[in-house]
Design a protein around this motif. Sequence first.
Motif, mmCIF file in Angstrom:
data_model
loop_
_atom_site.group_PDB
_atom_site.id
_atom_site.type_symbol
_atom_site.label_atom_id
_atom_site.label_comp_id
_atom_site.label_asym_id
_atom_site.label_seq_id
_atom_site.Cartn_x
_atom_site.Cartn_y
_atom_site.Cartn_z
ATOM 1 N N THR A 104 0.852 -0.815 -0.025
ATOM 2 C CA THR A 104 0.014 -0.461 0.462
ATOM 3 C C THR A 104 0.276 1.529 0.428
ATOM 4 O O THR A 104 0.863 2.780 -0.448
ATOM 5 N N MET A 105 1.797 1.062 0.664
ATOM 6 C CA MET A 105 2.881 2.332 0.783
ATOM 7 C C MET A 105 4.027 2.570 -0.479
ATOM 8 O O MET A 105 3.756 3.407 -0.725
ATOM 9 N N ARG A 106 3.901 1.308 -1.120
ATOM 10 C CA ARG A 106 4.099 1.358 -2.206
ATOM 11 C C ARG A 106 3.504 1.743 -3.574
ATOM 12 O O ARG A 106 4.096 3.267 -4.047
ATOM 13 N N GLN A 107 2.116 2.031 -3.209
ATOM 14 C CA GLN A 107 0.969 2.198 -4.805
ATOM 15 C C GLN A 107 0.921 3.173 -4.255
ATOM 16 O O GLN A 107 0.867 4.461 -5.358
ATOM 17 N N THR A 108 0.716 3.964 -3.096
ATOM 18 C CA THR A 108 0.441 5.150 -2.378
ATOM 19 C C THR A 108 1.420 6.726 -2.389
ATOM 20 O O THR A 108 1.743 7.620 -2.927
ATOM 21 N N GLY A 109 2.608 6.272 -2.746
ATOM 22 C CA GLY A 109 3.936 6.697 -3.200
ATOM 23 C C GLY A 109 4.412 7.204 -4.867
ATOM 24 O O GLY A 109 4.679 7.991 -5.105
ATOM 25 N N GLN A 110 4.004 6.027 -5.419
ATOM 26 C CA GLN A 110 3.998 6.067 -6.783
ATOM 27 C C GLN A 110 2.252 6.770 -7.358
ATOM 28 O O GLN A 110 2.550 8.327 -8.142
ATOM 29 N N ASP A 111 1.636 7.241 -6.914
ATOM 30 C CA ASP A 111 0.618 7.634 -6.899
ATOM 31 C C ASP A 111 0.595 9.772 -6.284
ATOM 32 O O ASP A 111 -0.040 10.363 -7.222
ATOM 33 N N MET A 112 1.416 9.529 -4.939
ATOM 34 C CA MET A 112 1.762 10.637 -5.016
ATOM 35 C C MET A 112 2.232 12.043 -5.840
ATOM 36 O O MET A 112 3.088 11.746 -6.327
ATOM 37 N N MET A 113 1.675 12.669 -5.729
ATOM 38 C CA MET A 113 2.413 14.084 -6.856
ATOM 39 C C MET A 113 3.633 14.842 -6.611
ATOM 40 O O MET A 113 4.291 14.559 -4.615
ATOM 41 N N SER A 114 4.362 14.672 -7.937
ATOM 42 C CA SER A 114 6.145 15.261 -7.350
ATOM 43 C C SER A 114 6.471 16.005 -6.670
ATOM 44 O O SER A 114 7.236 15.956 -5.918
ATOM 45 N N LYS A 115 5.423 17.266 -6.178
ATOM 46 C CA LYS A 115 5.568 18.247 -5.478
ATOM 47 C C LYS A 115 5.590 17.920 -3.981
ATOM 48 O O LYS A 115 6.073 18.821 -3.275
ATOM 49 N N TYR A 116 4.988 16.476 -3.491
ATOM 50 C CA TYR A 116 5.174 16.060 -1.719
ATOM 51 C C TYR A 116 6.307 15.331 -2.060
ATOM 52 O O TYR A 116 5.995 14.572 -0.872
ATOM 53 N N LYS A 117 7.321 15.380 -3.590
ATOM 54 C CA LYS A 117 8.114 14.348 -2.644
ATOM 55 C C LYS A 117 9.306 15.198 -3.233
ATOM 56 O O LYS A 117 10.376 14.828 -4.278
ATOM 57 N N GLU A 118 10.144 15.172 -1.851
ATOM 58 C CA GLU A 118 10.992 15.929 -1.153
ATOM 59 C C GLU A 118 11.726 17.149 -2.340
ATOM 60 O O GLU A 118 12.399 17.815 -2.478
ATOM 61 N N THR A 119 10.356 17.992 -3.145
ATOM 62 C CA THR A 119 11.204 19.198 -4.621
ATOM 63 C C THR A 119 11.001 20.327 -3.105
ATOM 64 O O THR A 119 11.467 21.317 -4.194
ATOM 65 N N SER A 120 9.851 20.542 -2.615
ATOM 66 C CA SER A 120 9.403 22.221 -1.575
ATOM 67 C C SER A 120 8.502 22.834 -2.438
ATOM 68 O O SER A 120 9.412 23.793 -2.982
ATOM 69 N N GLN A 121 7.971 22.350 -4.048
ATOM 70 C CA GLN A 121 7.413 23.379 -4.386
ATOM 71 C C GLN A 121 5.573 22.791 -3.916
ATOM 72 O O GLN A 121 5.013 22.949 -4.717
ATOM 73 N N GLY A 122 5.300 22.203 -2.671
ATOM 74 C CA GLY A 122 4.153 21.806 -2.602
ATOM 75 C C GLY A 122 3.611 22.055 -1.198
ATOM 76 O O GLY A 122 4.915 21.964 -0.034
ATOM 77 N N GLY A 123 3.454 21.856 -0.186
ATOM 78 C CA GLY A 123 2.605 21.612 1.494
ATOM 79 C C GLY A 123 3.283 22.525 2.229
ATOM 80 O O GLY A 123 2.855 24.283 1.325
ATOM 81 N N LEU A 124 3.737 22.848 3.317
ATOM 82 C CA LEU A 124 3.680 23.579 3.968
ATOM 83 C C LEU A 124 4.791 24.438 3.251
ATOM 84 O O LEU A 124 5.055 25.503 3.563
ATOM 85 N N ALA A 125 5.854 23.849 2.444
ATOM 86 C CA ALA A 125 7.187 24.404 1.587
ATOM 87 C C ALA A 125 6.723 26.101 0.918
ATOM 88 O O ALA A 125 7.239 26.335 0.582
ATOM 89 N N VAL A 126 5.471 25.855 0.082
ATOM 90 C CA VAL A 126 4.992 26.729 -0.162
ATOM 91 C C VAL A 126 4.433 27.905 0.989
ATOM 92 O O VAL A 126 3.363 28.867 0.376
ATOM 93 N N ASN A 127 3.396 27.442 1.643
ATOM 94 C CA ASN A 127 2.693 28.400 2.687
ATOM 95 C C ASN A 127 3.155 28.936 3.749
ATOM 96 O O ASN A 127 2.818 29.402 4.194
ATOM 97 N N VAL A 128 4.782 28.163 4.204
ATOM 98 C CA VAL A 128 4.797 29.072 5.070
ATOM 99 C C VAL A 128 6.801 29.789 4.862
ATOM 100 O O VAL A 128 7.301 29.531 3.683
ATOM 101 N N PRO A 129 6.110 31.161 5.086
ATOM 102 C CA PRO A 129 7.037 32.243 4.872
ATOM 103 C C PRO A 129 8.241 31.795 5.161
ATOM 104 O O PRO A 129 8.845 31.079 6.065
ATOM 105 N N VAL A 130 9.362 31.974 4.071
ATOM 106 C CA VAL A 130 10.951 31.510 4.276
ATOM 107 C C VAL A 130 11.618 33.157 4.972
ATOM 108 O O VAL A 130 12.098 32.703 5.771
#
Length: 247
Positions: A220-246
């Motif tokens: 399940t983890m493997r499938q979830t990782g494959q389905d996860m958008m790339s911006k949520y995989k160590e790219t800092s292009q989504g999630g907290l990385a774009v909503n918390v001011p630097v």
Amino acid sequence: MLSGPHNSAISDGTAAPFTRPSILETSLTMMQRNELNGVFRKKQRSRRPHLPHLDYLSVYAIAVNEENAAGGRVVTAPTNGAAGVIPAVLKYYLEFLSEDPSRDILEFLFTASAIGMLYKRGASISAAEMGCQGEVGVACSMSAAAFTAVMGGTPAQVENAAEIGMEHNLGLTCDPVDGLVQIPCIERNALGAVKAVTAAQLALQGDGSHRVSLDQVIETMRQTGQDMMSKYKETSQGGLAVNVPVC
């Protein structure tokens, strides 16, 4: 109590941030750091048949990950970003519960390694492929299994603990603020350590039988990782990385 290069790194990593001034900017306020320092510096409590306060787990995990963020020496267990979970749970057990540290260190680390190997072969331990479920999630699962083993759990209970540790980290994203392994990574390791002990406690209260198997949760983890958008995989292009001011 700890011996060998890896064990030395674990021991040093959990203590270093409390033995020198820290210039690392983290998600912790100075007041929070002072409170945690106070917990760490209190006299060691006598060993008891029940688990002491879980503040120590958080202190140990945060210490290791601050050491990692500052460029210090840590053990990739299983990765640098998740390096605080296994040392925190191991040190917690050795400090408060172990009656035979030399034996328990080996059993803990061998058990954790065996579980980690299953994730490595069946999915991945890379946040770039799986998100943080592949790092802190795997570390939590490894620690839960290892803690269960040294607490006297059966193989079925060990497998159950590993499954619980991952099941409740499924979908965890990797979105580090400013691309640094600090926010939310440092606190997340503390939560991973606490969750690992909780997973072990749940498994130890049962007989090892459970609805979801470890193999199923790894797939399940493997499938979830494959389905996860790339911006949520160590790219800092989504999630907290774009909503918390630097700044």
